[in-house]
Design an enzyme around this catalytic site. Sequence first.
Site, short mmCIF file in Angstrom:
data_model
loop_
_atom_site.label_atom_id
_atom_site.label_comp_id
_atom_site.label_asym_id
_atom_site.label_seq_id
_atom_site.Cartn_x
_atom_site.Cartn_y
_atom_site.Cartn_z
N LYS B 77 42.03 35.26 49.46
CA LYS B 77 41.00 36.14 50.01
C LYS B 77 39.70 35.34 50.09
CE LYS B 77 39.01 40.77 49.26
NZ LYS B 77 39.01 41.96 48.38
N SER B 152 39.83 46.36 50.70
CA SER B 152 39.19 45.29 51.42
C SER B 152 40.06 44.04 51.56
CB SER B 152 37.88 44.92 50.71
OG SER B 152 38.15 44.34 49.44
N SER B 176 41.17 47.77 46.35
CA SER B 176 41.22 46.78 47.41
C SER B 176 42.44 45.86 47.41
CB SER B 176 39.96 45.91 47.40
OG SER B 176 38.88 46.63 47.93
#
Lengths: 481, 487
Positions: B77, B152, B176
Amino acid sequence: MNWEVVIGLEIHAQLATKSKLFSGAAIGFGAEPNTNTTLVDLGMPGALPVFNKEALRMAVMFGAAVNAKIGMTSVFARKNYFYPDLPKGYQTSQMDHPIVGEGFLDITLDDGTVKRVGITRAHLEEDAGKSLHEDFQGMTGIDLNRSSTPLLEIVSEPDMRSAKEAVAYVKMIHSIVTYLGICDGNMAEGNMRCDINISLRPKGQAEYGTRTEIKNVNSFRFIERAIYTEIERQADILEDGGKITQETRLYDPDKDETRSMRSKEDANDYRYFPCPDLLPVELTQEYVDIIRNNLPELPTQKAERFMREYKLSEYDANVLSATRAMADYFEKVAEIAGNAKLAANWVMGELSKYLNTEGKDITESNVTSEQLGGLLVRIEDNTINGKTAKSVLQSMWEGEGSADQIIDAKGLKQVTDTGAIEEMIQGVLDANAAQVEQFRASDEDKQKKMIGFFMGQVMKASQGKANPGKVTPILNKLLKG
Amino acid sequence: MVDQSITSLAKKLRAKETSSVELTQDFLSRIKQFDGQLNSYITISDEIALAQAEAADKKLAADDNASLLTGIPVAHKDLFCTNGILTTCASKMLNNFVPPYESTVTSRMQASGVVTLGKTNMDEFAMGSSNENSHYGAVKNPWNLEKVPGGSSGGSAAAVAAGLCVAATGTDTGGSIRQPASFCGITGLKPTYGRVSRFGMIAYASSLDQAGPMARSAEDCAHILQSIAGFDANDSTCSDIATEDYTASIDAPLDGLIIGLPKEYFGDGLDNDVATAIQNAVKEFEKLGGKVKEISLPNLNLSIPSYYVIAPSEASSNLSRFDGVRYGYRCEDPKDLMDMYKRSRGEGFGKEVQKRIMVGTYALSEGYYDAYYLKAQRIRRLIKEDFVKAFEEVDVIMGPVAPTTAFGIGAKTDDPIAMYLEDIYTLSVNLAGIPAMSVPAGFANGMPVGLQIMGNYFSEAKLLNVAHKFQQATDWHTKNPSLVEGA
């Protein structure tokens, strides 16, 4: 009107840790900009603070030294505001749960009275970096070497009622932190600096007047001057029926005035909240007790010991214990000389004159405690008299060596041989026959006044080397004829 | 090959059926082929990946004891700082930021020998539940390109689901990892707060953020957790409790497992088809020896207001460092300091980020602090107590990850309340700090449904065991979107 001044102080003492409050970066004065930094001090994304336990130990030492409650659980909080040299956009400090709670300390004023000043709290916080406005032609340079340097902010109660009291308090704090070895006390480099909260009220009124805060004053003298000028400024306004604006002011030593920096309306809302990157600091009673039981001798205790052990006056004891360096210097001189009173007189008298003239601290003295002690030994054993000793000290100050080296090199050794002294006195009397005649014709009162003249001539003839104790009886005998 | 587990790829690498370089090239070419549609990557680090793959092949040839992760192509990420690789947090604010340091998570994975394919797309600064708040554009769900992948960590979830990496890292502040894992039909684990170091992870809300694995199975998650978990002196909130061997008891039988079903997780707002999928999954657990017990987590509905005060408050402070002074975006020709701050932040941050900074700034302001921040913290303690009490009676708690399956792109962008309600089942886990997983548990309306399994503090090994047994008995986690089937 008769105004009473009310003063409270916030002192920032930079703790003498090896590394920073929240990073392993070294603390050093004068390093190349932005070299004493880690990701944490630079406020890089993802960097996290790690608390330096050495700063914790130092803060607890201070708390123990000022009779304070220690915060067994203290919490770091973020004080949020934007400034280019504040890399994270917040300063990590302590708000609701400081490491040091309520305490007090006693200060001795010039007239000998002792006053107790309350300490509200002392908390740990990190320093910001520096903005450099020169050399960048319309731009500002940022040096983050100082970022995250540990500070202990010591907040007093509004207990002081004069500039003198305020200075005595700051000196006592200075003395305590240097005795504890937790701050080097160097005010010129900003390692200890002071915010002064000051207000006036009519004498006898219970509630406080509106206060102003004078920021970052960094010498004892400036503290005193800043307070005087601010009292005057506030009194002028109040006398004219005006109102004091609550604001932050700066003291300008060149103009000897304070001027407004920002008013309360412009003040930041710092949005304090507990720092989620740091756990609350939990202490055990054992940890605190060990620190408390191992505190070094503090200035007040040292002064008491000087009075008891060396029979010094309270004034002398206070002066000589004011800083750890001064106390150590004095004790070394006294030990070598074997006469504490003599040591006290010389350290506070002749040596201090030289220091004051050159604006030096005891730690910067040209004459070491060993050298001064060696000089006093020669007074004690009658090798030289006090007057000669003063000239030896001057030579020492100028770097000409030890007392013995100077006495030898200049042939300053006292003459104590009776025959030689008698011969020299006779020579003086022969050269001043008229005065001798006059002496002999005078009454006893007049003679007592005239003896000084002959004494002076003898010392002059001996170039100060004659032992006065030996000269007096021989001179008396020969004068009487 | 692109839909195989870490365990099976590790075997093939050791049997020389493939090499890490070959595998890496396969994934890189798939990324080239498909990521134009998905937008799951922000940066592809192909040169670094191939160099790492070569090194991994050498290591595999020389060292019989090389980590199982050696040579496995993964993605991170884009909020993990990676030395020498652009790290943007999906923000214009950091669109030029190349960190000179490595986060603990990525550095530990590197030490385990993984190959870094690149950095995945996300909601800007991890703020969002749909991955529509990215400076680099929305990510598409590989199961249906009209739908969001969740957020997210949407890029990580989409990339794993589409076979554009074997596994990925994610972070979970309010769901997330779990919600995008649920929407994309993969397995994700949010560990206990403090289990994994946050050092080098760009902070959203420090007291809630936690990194974890996103992969094709619970077993793969276990391998990655093994690599990244454990004490780190660089993070004061990282726990020094010893890690466990996360695969040692992964096969243990579930006889007598007491499963708590909180009634609040099955009330109004839960999509019927999602509810059915979850109920079927629970039945499967009963077959495996589990005993179901209805419980109550009475403060669940307070988790949204509590979270949406605490997280923005911390964010408002955490994001203050992005000021245009030292790194990142700085506006053109600032007039003065204030102009530089205002325009750099106004132009550099997206709308959602700005909104949360303002909400947080407000909540921490003098006069509002007690009513918002302190109250939210009190609610947080109540929520935590609910879980503590529940775990006195049950071993794990199960429920849906999200009230619905993946929704349409743009469907909720104008309705922030509806968007925030997406997080109703996930937020309380972060507020309490407990670990939780999302495990594929079927389909509703053609889109994957995730089962949420929540555990007591530091019970990651138990969670992985429970999830793994379920995956041994079901094949939901092996289903692939057509993008992969066609490969």
